[in-house]
Motif scaffolding. Structure first.
Motif, short mmCIF file in Angstrom:
data_model
loop_
_atom_site.label_atom_id
_atom_site.label_comp_id
_atom_site.label_asym_id
_atom_site.label_seq_id
_atom_site.Cartn_x
_atom_site.Cartn_y
_atom_site.Cartn_z
N MET A 1 0.85 -1.18 0.00
CA MET A 1 0.00 0.00 0.00
C MET A 1 0.89 1.24 0.00
O MET A 1 1.83 1.34 0.76
CB MET A 1 -0.88 -0.01 1.24
N SER A 2 0.59 2.17 -0.88
CA SER A 2 1.42 3.36 -0.95
C SER A 2 0.84 4.44 -0.03
O SER A 2 -0.36 4.51 0.20
CB SER A 2 1.50 3.89 -2.38
N THR A 3 1.74 5.25 0.47
CA THR A 3 1.33 6.38 1.28
C THR A 3 1.88 7.64 0.64
O THR A 3 2.85 7.59 -0.12
CB THR A 3 1.84 6.27 2.73
N GLU A 4 1.27 8.75 0.94
CA GLU A 4 1.70 10.02 0.37
C GLU A 4 1.74 11.06 1.46
O GLU A 4 0.84 11.13 2.29
CB GLU A 4 0.71 10.43 -0.72
N HIS A 5 2.81 11.83 1.49
CA HIS A 5 2.85 12.94 2.42
C HIS A 5 3.66 14.09 1.85
O HIS A 5 4.47 13.91 0.96
CB HIS A 5 3.40 12.51 3.79
N GLU A 6 3.37 15.28 2.36
CA GLU A 6 4.05 16.48 1.91
C GLU A 6 5.21 16.79 2.83
O GLU A 6 5.10 16.63 4.05
CB GLU A 6 3.08 17.67 1.89
N VAL A 7 6.30 17.23 2.23
CA VAL A 7 7.46 17.64 3.00
C VAL A 7 7.80 19.07 2.61
O VAL A 7 8.18 19.33 1.47
CB VAL A 7 8.68 16.71 2.73
N PRO A 8 7.63 20.01 3.55
CA PRO A 8 7.96 21.40 3.23
C PRO A 8 9.47 21.64 3.31
O PRO A 8 10.15 21.06 4.15
CB PRO A 8 7.23 22.19 4.31
N ILE A 9 9.98 22.46 2.39
CA ILE A 9 11.40 22.84 2.42
C ILE A 9 11.50 24.35 2.49
O ILE A 9 10.63 25.07 2.00
CB ILE A 9 12.17 22.28 1.21
N ARG A 10 12.58 24.83 3.11
CA ARG A 10 12.77 26.27 3.30
C ARG A 10 13.33 26.96 2.05
O ARG A 10 13.01 28.10 1.77
CB ARG A 10 13.75 26.53 4.45
N ASP A 11 14.20 26.25 1.34
CA ASP A 11 14.90 26.88 0.22
C ASP A 11 14.20 26.57 -1.11
O ASP A 11 13.18 25.90 -1.14
CB ASP A 11 16.35 26.39 0.19
#
Length: 74
Positions: A1-11
């Motif tokens: 099962m695949s999962t998805e998540h967002e990863v915020p970056i500063r640059d």
């Protein structure tokens, strides 16, 4: 099962190896280097074998059934 998540970056961008560590899908830089060099990571659907490849907001990285969406912020 695949999962998805967002990863915020500063640059404006982040190196692929750093992103995998930031997202928590690898334990350390050595593991990141290994899975990238083995071709187990793709960026926007294309295999990526360069640990230093720049990933920008809006791009998606897939590793081990997990989709990491890079977003601005953080």
């Amino acid at each position: 099962m695949s999962t998805e998540h967002e990863v915020p970056i500063r640059d404006e961008s982040i190196r692929l190896g750093q992103l995998l560590k930031l997202a928590g899908v690898v334990d350390d830089g050595a593991m990141a280097r290994s899975v990238i060099e083995l071709g187990e990571v793709s960026v926007d659907g294309a295999p990526e074998v360069r640990r230093g490849a720049q990933v920008r907001p809006g791009q998606s990285v897939i590793f081990a059934g997990q989709t990491i969406r890079v977003v601005a912020g953080g």
